[in-house]
Scaffold this motif. Sequence first.
Motif, mmCIF file in Angstrom:
data_model
loop_
_atom_site.group_PDB
_atom_site.id
_atom_site.type_symbol
_atom_site.label_atom_id
_atom_site.label_comp_id
_atom_site.label_asym_id
_atom_site.label_seq_id
_atom_site.Cartn_x
_atom_site.Cartn_y
_atom_site.Cartn_z
ATOM 1 N N TYR A 180 0.824 -1.192 0.000
ATOM 2 C CA TYR A 180 0.000 0.000 0.000
ATOM 3 C C TYR A 180 0.861 1.247 0.000
ATOM 4 O O TYR A 180 1.830 1.378 0.729
ATOM 5 N N LYS A 181 0.530 2.158 -0.827
ATOM 6 C CA LYS A 181 1.296 3.396 -0.906
ATOM 7 C C LYS A 181 0.329 4.570 -0.794
ATOM 8 O O LYS A 181 -0.807 4.490 -1.238
ATOM 9 N N PHE A 182 0.824 5.617 -0.185
ATOM 10 C CA PHE A 182 -0.014 6.813 -0.159
ATOM 11 C C PHE A 182 -0.203 7.324 -1.574
ATOM 12 O O PHE A 182 0.722 7.277 -2.376
ATOM 13 N N PRO A 183 -1.405 7.806 -1.859
ATOM 14 C CA PRO A 183 -1.599 8.301 -3.217
ATOM 15 C C PRO A 183 -0.663 9.477 -3.498
ATOM 16 O O PRO A 183 -0.571 10.395 -2.687
ATOM 17 N N VAL A 184 0.034 9.373 -4.571
ATOM 18 C CA VAL A 184 0.955 10.451 -4.924
ATOM 19 C C VAL A 184 0.145 11.567 -5.573
ATOM 20 O O VAL A 184 -0.688 11.302 -6.436
ATOM 21 N N PRO A 185 0.351 12.819 -5.118
ATOM 22 C CA PRO A 185 -0.405 13.902 -5.739
ATOM 23 C C PRO A 185 -0.118 13.954 -7.229
ATOM 24 O O PRO A 185 1.021 13.804 -7.652
ATOM 25 N N GLN A 186 -1.179 14.122 -7.999
ATOM 26 C CA GLN A 186 -1.024 14.107 -9.447
ATOM 27 C C GLN A 186 -0.878 15.511 -10.002
ATOM 28 O O GLN A 186 -0.379 15.702 -11.098
ATOM 29 N N SER A 187 -1.366 16.485 -9.234
ATOM 30 C CA SER A 187 -1.298 17.853 -9.739
ATOM 31 C C SER A 187 -0.019 18.505 -9.229
ATOM 32 O O SER A 187 0.503 18.156 -8.175
ATOM 33 N N GLY A 188 0.478 19.476 -9.976
ATOM 34 C CA GLY A 188 1.680 20.186 -9.575
ATOM 35 C C GLY A 188 1.404 21.082 -8.381
ATOM 36 O O GLY A 188 0.244 21.442 -8.104
ATOM 37 N N ILE A 189 2.468 21.454 -7.692
ATOM 38 C CA ILE A 189 2.326 22.230 -6.474
ATOM 39 C C ILE A 189 1.675 23.581 -6.752
ATOM 40 O O ILE A 189 0.885 24.077 -5.962
ATOM 41 N N TYR A 190 1.960 24.144 -7.924
ATOM 42 C CA TYR A 190 1.414 25.477 -8.219
ATOM 43 C C TYR A 190 -0.102 25.450 -8.340
ATOM 44 O O TYR A 190 -0.786 26.412 -8.086
ATOM 45 N N LYS A 191 -0.625 24.265 -8.681
ATOM 46 C CA LYS A 191 -2.072 24.154 -8.784
ATOM 47 C C LYS A 191 -2.720 24.260 -7.405
ATOM 48 O O LYS A 191 -3.811 24.814 -7.264
ATOM 49 N N TYR A 192 -2.013 23.678 -6.414
ATOM 50 C CA TYR A 192 -2.506 23.804 -5.045
ATOM 51 C C TYR A 192 -2.515 25.266 -4.622
ATOM 52 O O TYR A 192 -3.488 25.776 -4.074
ATOM 53 N N LEU A 193 -1.401 25.927 -4.942
ATOM 54 C CA LEU A 193 -1.286 27.337 -4.580
ATOM 55 C C LEU A 193 -2.385 28.148 -5.262
ATOM 56 O O LEU A 193 -3.043 28.987 -4.650
ATOM 57 N N PHE A 194 -2.587 27.836 -6.504
ATOM 58 C CA PHE A 194 -3.517 28.611 -7.298
ATOM 59 C C PHE A 194 -4.945 28.443 -6.822
ATOM 60 O O PHE A 194 -5.705 29.400 -6.723
ATOM 61 N N GLY B 267 -7.484 19.444 -10.267
ATOM 62 C CA GLY B 267 -7.652 18.048 -9.911
ATOM 63 C C GLY B 267 -8.246 17.931 -8.520
ATOM 64 O O GLY B 267 -8.482 18.931 -7.835
ATOM 65 N N PRO B 268 -8.497 16.691 -8.052
ATOM 66 C CA PRO B 268 -9.136 16.500 -6.755
ATOM 67 C C PRO B 268 -8.342 17.081 -5.573
ATOM 68 O O PRO B 268 -8.924 17.638 -4.644
ATOM 69 N N GLY B 269 -7.014 16.986 -5.627
ATOM 70 C CA GLY B 269 -6.176 17.470 -4.527
ATOM 71 C C GLY B 269 -6.380 18.950 -4.256
ATOM 72 O O GLY B 269 -6.806 19.348 -3.146
ATOM 73 N N PRO B 270 -6.112 19.805 -5.225
ATOM 74 C CA PRO B 270 -6.253 21.245 -5.011
ATOM 75 C C PRO B 270 -7.677 21.640 -4.596
ATOM 76 O O PRO B 270 -7.851 22.529 -3.758
ATOM 77 N N VAL B 271 -8.673 20.941 -5.149
ATOM 78 C CA VAL B 271 -10.056 21.275 -4.802
ATOM 79 C C VAL B 271 -10.314 20.971 -3.325
ATOM 80 O O VAL B 271 -10.921 21.761 -2.595
#
Lengths: 884, 230
Positions: free
Chosen positions: A387-401, A441-445
Motif C-alpha cells: 500500500y502506498k499513499f496516493p501520490v499527488p497528481q497535480s503540480g504544487i502550483y495548482k494547489y497554490l492557485f 484536480g481533486p487534490g487542489p479542490v
Amino acid sequence: MDDYSRPNPDELLESIKKQEEIGKKGKLKLYLGMCAGVGKTFSMLQDASREVGHGIDAVIGYVETHSRHDTEFLLFHLEQIPRKQINYKGISIEEMDLDAIIARNPKLVVVDELAHTNAPGSRHTKRYLDVIEILNNGIDVYTAINVQHIESRTDFVSNITGIIIKETVPDTILDMAYEIELVDLSPDDLLQRLNEGKVYTKDKSEKAIKNFFRKGNLTALREMSLRITAERVDRQLRDYMVENRINGPWKSGQRVLIAISASPSSSQLIRWARKVSYTLEASLVALNVETSKILNVEDKKNLYSNIELAKELGAEFISSADEDIVKAIIRTARKENVTDIIVGKSKRKGFSRFFSKDIVKSLIEESGNIDIYVVSEDSEDNRKANYKFPVPQSGIYKYLFSSLCIIVAAGLLYPVANYIGYQSVALILLFVISLLPLYFGPGPVLLASFLSPLIWDFFFVPPHFTLAISITEDALLFVLFYIIAIVSSILTTRIRSKEILLRKREENATALYKLANDLSTSVNLDAVIDAFTKNIKKIFSADAFVMLTDDNGKLQNSPLSISDKDFGVAQWVFMNKKIAGKFTDTLPEADMTFIPVQGPRGIYGVVGIKMNSKSSSYEEENFLNVFVNQFASAVERETLSNAANRSMLFQESEKLYKNLFDSISHELKTPISAIIGSTTLMLDKNTVLSEENKIKLINEIHTGAERLNKLIENLLDMARLESGRLAPNFSWYDLHDLFNISIQKLEGEIGDRKIMKDIPENMPSVCIDIGLMEQVINNILLNSIKYTPVDSVINLTADWDKEFIYIFIKDFGDGISEEHINFIFDKFYRADKTKTGGSGLGLSIAKGFVEAHEGSISVKNIDKGGVMFEIKIPNKNLNKPYEK
Amino acid sequence: MRNNFKILIVDDEIQIRRLLRISFESINYEVCEASNASEGVLECANRKPDLLILDLGLPDDSGINVLKKVREFTNIPILILSVRNSEKDIIEALDNGADDYVTKPFNTGELLARARVALRHVHSINNEPLLKNGNITVDVSTRIVKQGKEECKLTSTEYSLLLLFIKNAGKVLTHQFILKEIWGMYYSDETQYLRVYIAQLRKIFEKDPKSPKIFTTEQGIGYRMVLIEE
C-alpha cells in the motif's frame, strides 16, 4: 445407433485441429521434475541418444550438466550446437543460439532449463519463447522444467518453501506439450544423492539441504508435480475418449470469468482461476473494469502485469468501462455466456464498509443462474506492504492557485460583507468551490474546500480575526459549510473525472473515425501511408515507420530508413507475424515496437512505432492495434486494386499485342501468299495456263515482292529509329530534286492522281539527308494516295522564312476524323481500318525522320475537305543568301 | 458432275483476289469477288455460288461472323483461306460451319484440289443406302461394311464413327464435333476416347496403321478421312 454416443462435431473438429497443428509444428516433450537433481537432464539426454540410435537427427541446443559425470558422459554421443556469446555491459554471457538451431534444422533438439531468463540482447526475454519459435519451425524439442517454475504453482511453492520464484513459465506451455514425462525420485533418495555430492558440491549441498531441500518441502513439491502429471493424464484420457467416441462424464461449454484489478493479490486469484478452469475444462475469461478512478503508476504497473499474467495463463482478456463494477461484471458475464464467476473476498474493514455496498454481496444478488466462487485473497501484511499513499497528481502550483482563488474571492467579499451579511459570504465561497473542479484536480479542490470554511470563520464570522465562534448558529453553519464544501468538491470531481473518461472515449472514437476517413479517401498506397503516419503522430505522439513488401513479397526498409538492427527485428515480426520490439517480450532491445500489418488475406508489412513509454493502459494498447488494423485493411484494399489494375493493363497489352501480331502477319503474309500462290500455280502440272495468265501471275509475283520490300524497309527504318542510332548524313540539296525523286518512286501507285508541285522562285537550298527526307515525303504521299479517290489532286508545296523550311502536302480527300487525328503518327496506328494494306508504320517513320532533322511534323484537316501535312525543318542558311 | 462451278472469293487483298481469279478461271470455274464482310454476305445471297472462299481478317467485320451469317441461309461448302494458323482459330472456324481450312501462304494446286473435294462431296451426298470412299463401302440399310470385297467386323461405336467420317469424307472433323456426334455433348472434352477408336479404325482399314493414309490426324484440331481416288 445411439444418438448420445455420437461425438459432438465441434469436439471432433477440435481434436482433429489439435492433431493437424501438432503435425505442422514441432512436438514438445516436457521432462517435469519436483526440483533440481532428480535426473531430468539425464533422462532427457538418454532419450535423445536413443532417438539418435534410431536414426533420428537429434542435436543439443543447450544443456547444463552442472559437472555431473554421468550426464556429461551422455553428451559425447550427441552433436551440440555451439552457444552464442552475448556481451552485456562488458560481461560475456553464453546463451543458446536460436538462429543456429533453426538454420541447422534438425528433427529434434534438446533444450535444458526452460524457465531460464535470457541475457539482455537476446531475441526473446525468456527461453520458453525461444522454444516456441523452434517448435513453430517444425523442430521437435525435449525440454526440462522444475515444478516450482510453473506460473500457476509459484504461489504455493513460495508458501511452502518461503522462496520467491522469479523465473516462471506460463501454464500454456503444459498444454502445448505433446507429452509430459515425470522424472520422479523419492525425497530420501534425492537427499542421499545430495549427501553423496552427486547434485552439488559438498559444501553447497549442506546449505541446500538446510534451506530448500528439506524433506517436507520435497514431499510437497513431489505431490505437486505428481498432481500436474495426473491432471495431464486425466486430460489425455478425455481427449482419447473424445477421439474414440467413448462416452464419458465430460462437461463442456463451461466458461469461467475472473474479475481482475490493480490489486497485487489479483495475481493469486488468477492462478487459482486457471487451476479451476483447467479441472473444469472450462475456458477462462479475464475481465478488468476500468472506472474513473485514476490509477497511480504503481497500480498501473500491477494491473498491467495482472493482465499479462491472465493472458499467459491462457485467459481471454476483456476490458470494460463502467463506474459500477458489479454491473460491468454481470453484463460481460451474460454477453460472454459465462457459467462461473470467480471473485476475491473483499477485505474492506470497519468504516468504509458502511459507505459502499459490498461487491461480493451485490454480485450474488444480481448473478441469477451464474455460479459465484469467492476466494480469499492475500494476507493482510502483504497487502499493507504494497500500500502506498496516493501520490499527488497535480503540480504544487495548482494547489497554490486553488488556494489563491479562495483568498481572492474572500478579499473581494470582505468590503461588502457588512452589507450582504456573512452568511451569504459562505454561500458565495461555496459557489466558488463548486467551480474549482473545472480547472483543478481533486487534490487542489480538496485543499480549497478545507481552507474556505477556515477563512470564512477567521475573517467574516464575529468575532473577527479569530477562529472562535460566538453564536451556536454560526458553529452549526461552520460545520455544515465544511461538510458541504468537501462533499460537493468530491462529487463534482467525480463527475469531472467521469467526463474526462467519456471525453477520452469520444476522442478515441473521433480519432478512429478520422483515421478511417483519411484512409478511405486516400487515392493510392503512398497517400494511405501518409494518412496513417500523420494520424499516429497526432494521436500517439509517436513516429510510425511503415515497411511494406515489394513485388517479390520481401519486406522493404522504410523510406525513412531505420537502422539495420531494427530492420532485422521488423523482418522477424514479418516472418513470425507477431508483435515484437521495445516494450515487448521479444527483442526488447529494439528502438521501437513493431506491429505486423495483417489483413484477412495475409501480411503486407510491418509498422514500427517509436513511443517514449509503454502504453499506459490495455485499452490504449488495444487502440493502437485497432489503428494498425485499420491501416492494414486500407493497405490491402490498395494492394488488391493495384493488382486489379495490373491485370487489366496486362489484358490491354495482350490485346494490343494480338492486334499488332495480326496486322504484321497479315502484311507480311499477303504478298508472300501472292508470290507462293502464283508460283505454285505456274508449277502445277495439272493446270494449263494461257500466256496471258502467265504474265499476269508474274506481275503478281513482282507486286508482292515490291510490297514485301517496302514493308521490310519500313520495319528496318523503324528499328533504326528505335535503336537511337539514326545518324543523318546532311548535305545541301535543291528541293526540286527532292520532290522529283519522291514522285518518281511512286509512279506505280499514283494511278490517275495528279501531284502539283509548287516551289517559290527564290527557295534556298536545304540541308537534309536526302535518303531520309525522300522517305518522309514518300510515306506521306503514299498515305494521301491511299485515302483519296483515284483521280484527285495532291499538292506538294514548299515555303521558307529566316528560321525554317516548310514543306506542305495537301490532299482533297475526306479528311481524318477528329478522334484519330492526334494518333496518326503513333506506331502501328491505323485510322481507317477498313482500308486494306498498310502496317501503320509509314507516318510514324516520317515523324521520326523529320525529328532526326531537328524538325517537326503536324497535320490538320482543311476547310474544303482533305488534310494538310506540314513539315518544318530548321533553315541552316546562316548567311541567308536569298532575300524573301 | 458438272464442271462450271461458281466460286465467290471474299478477301480484302486485291492481289489475292486477282491470283485466285486466275487460278480458278484456268480450270474453267466462274469467279466473283467481294472485298469486305458485308459485301461478301450480300454477294453470297445474290449470286448463289457453289463454293465460298473466305478470309478471316476482313476490314469491317470478322470472317467468323460472315461464316455464321452465311450458314444461316446456305449449306454450300465454305473454305477458309487465312493467315491465322493457330489451332484455336482453325477449330473456331470449323465449329462454326467451315468445311475446310487453308492457311496463307498456300500452294495453289492444293487449294484447287481442296476446293474440288469440297464441291464433289456436296454433290455426291444423296440418299443412296450405299456410302463409298475409295474401296470402303458402308451399306446403311444392312450395316455391312466392306473394304474391297472383304467384309469388316465393327463394333457399334466404330460403325457410327466410320459412318460419320464417310459421310464427311475429305472434311476435317474437329475432336469436339466427333465427340458430340458419337458420344453426346457431355463428352466433348474426352479426346482420349476418340484416340482409342481412331486407332481401332486404322487397324481395320489402314495398310500401315502407324503411318495412316485414310484417317489422318490434323494436329490439335481433329481428324480427316481422306478422299481416296479410285
